[in-house]
Design a protein around this motif. Structure first.
Motif, short mmCIF file in Angstrom:
data_model
loop_
_atom_site.label_atom_id
_atom_site.label_comp_id
_atom_site.label_asym_id
_atom_site.label_seq_id
_atom_site.Cartn_x
_atom_site.Cartn_y
_atom_site.Cartn_z
N GLN A 41 70.67 -17.16 11.89
CA GLN A 41 69.25 -17.07 12.15
C GLN A 41 68.44 -17.45 10.97
OE1 GLN A 41 68.51 -12.98 13.39
NE2 GLN A 41 66.31 -13.20 13.32
N LEU A 42 68.65 -17.18 9.70
CA LEU A 42 67.81 -17.71 8.63
C LEU A 42 67.60 -19.00 8.77
CD1 LEU A 42 69.23 -15.39 5.69
CD2 LEU A 42 67.00 -14.92 7.10
N LEU A 43 68.87 -19.68 8.86
CA LEU A 43 68.77 -21.37 8.95
C LEU A 43 68.40 -21.85 10.09
CD1 LEU A 43 72.45 -21.95 7.72
CD2 LEU A 43 70.46 -22.24 6.53
N TYR A 44 68.39 -21.32 11.43
CA TYR A 44 67.72 -21.64 12.59
C TYR A 44 66.24 -21.62 12.53
CZ TYR A 44 72.33 -22.51 14.87
OH TYR A 44 73.52 -23.18 15.43
N ASP A 45 65.85 -20.32 12.19
CA ASP A 45 64.31 -19.75 12.24
C ASP A 45 63.54 -20.87 11.22
OD1 ASP A 45 64.83 -18.03 14.05
OD2 ASP A 45 64.85 -16.24 12.72
N ASP A 46 64.48 -20.94 10.16
CA ASP A 46 63.80 -21.92 9.07
C ASP A 46 62.30 -21.30 8.61
OD1 ASP A 46 64.00 -24.16 7.27
OD2 ASP A 46 63.23 -25.48 8.74
N HIS A 47 62.29 -20.08 8.46
CA HIS A 47 60.69 -19.51 7.88
C HIS A 47 61.04 -19.28 6.43
CE1 HIS A 47 59.55 -19.06 11.94
NE2 HIS A 47 60.35 -18.24 12.31
N PRO A 48 60.09 -19.33 5.54
CA PRO A 48 60.23 -18.95 4.11
C PRO A 48 60.70 -17.51 4.00
CG PRO A 48 57.96 -20.30 4.57
CD PRO A 48 58.64 -19.78 5.99
N ILE A 49 61.53 -17.40 3.31
CA ILE A 49 61.96 -15.90 2.67
C ILE A 49 61.51 -15.58 1.47
CG2 ILE A 49 64.12 -14.55 2.40
CD1 ILE A 49 65.73 -16.87 4.06
#
Length: 228
Positions: free
Chosen positions: A178-186
């Motif tokens: 999810q983190l890789l696909y969404d690609d939003h800044p964390i």
């Protein structure tokens, strides 16, 4: 080296990325310099026989092995990954597209081979291969203003530099996808919740806290750390 500085203070070796004009992005020169710095760091972690100029055992000739490594970016940005201007130029040269195998993978392998604790000080953005660099360190001390971003989907590339291996180990396979696909800044606060960073420091500069953490490790039981 042009874009990497290396300093040694007793048992702590500090490697600093210094390419501000490119937002610390990884061009070929920087990739090769980082590999060299990591390889030399690993060599300095080995206990060497005390051999002075005459072979009589000059104990002052060698400062002893490196016991911890600190990897730093700049004050405003850690590392933004692949230099996209360079990448666009290289797309016309098929042989240059082998750089993941010939440059990125050896760079990361050299970092992973350092046999003592490695601490990353993350200020600003760590994106793409820059995030991977941080993940390949044992600990990450982040400024409150720091952020992490995959960036790979945004430019149509697969992940590299070990992030698809390391991220699921930290957050689990589903969360990693999810983190890789969404690609939003964390943001750093969320990264701390997810277990992606060890500590978050107030403000914009984590260097001092990261150095203090690394020095504590450098004064610890190195043999035990290596075996762990």
């Amino acid at each position: 080296m042009e874009f990497v500085s290396v300093t040694r203070d007793a048992g702590l070796l500090t490697i600093a990325i210094d390419r501000p004009q490119g937002h610390n992005s990884l061009n070929r020169a920087l990739r090769l310099e980082l590999r060299q710095a990591f390889e030399e760091a690993a060599e300095q972690c080995v206990v060497k026989p005390e051999t002075g100029p005459t072979g009589s055992g000059d104990a002052t000739a060698d400062p002893g092995p490196v016991r911890a490594v600190l990897l730093k970016g700049g004050k405003k940005v850690f590392c933004t990954g692949q230099d996209l201007k360079e990448h666009l130029t290289e797309m016309t040269e098929p042989s240059a597209m082998d750089k993941v195998d010939t440059e990125y993978n050896p760079m990361i392998a050299a970092l992973a081979a350092i046999p003592v604790p490695v601490v990353a000080a993350v200020n600003g953005a760590a994106a793409g291969a820059g995030w991977s660099l941080a993940l390949n360190c044992d600990f990450r001390i982040a400024a409150a203003s720091a952020s992490f971003k995959a960036a790979f989907p945004s430019i149509g590339l697969a992940t590299d530099c070990g992030i698809s291996y390391l991220l699921p180990k930290l957050v689990g396979p589903a969360q990693a996808l999810q983190l890789l696909y969404d690609d939003h800044p964390i943001r750093s606060s969320r990264a701390l919740e997810l277990g992606l960073v060890t500590q978050v420091v107030d403000g914009d500069d984590a260097d001092e806290a990261a150095e203090a953490f690394a020095r504590k490790l450098a004064s610890g039981p190195t043999g035990s750390y290596r075996e762990i």
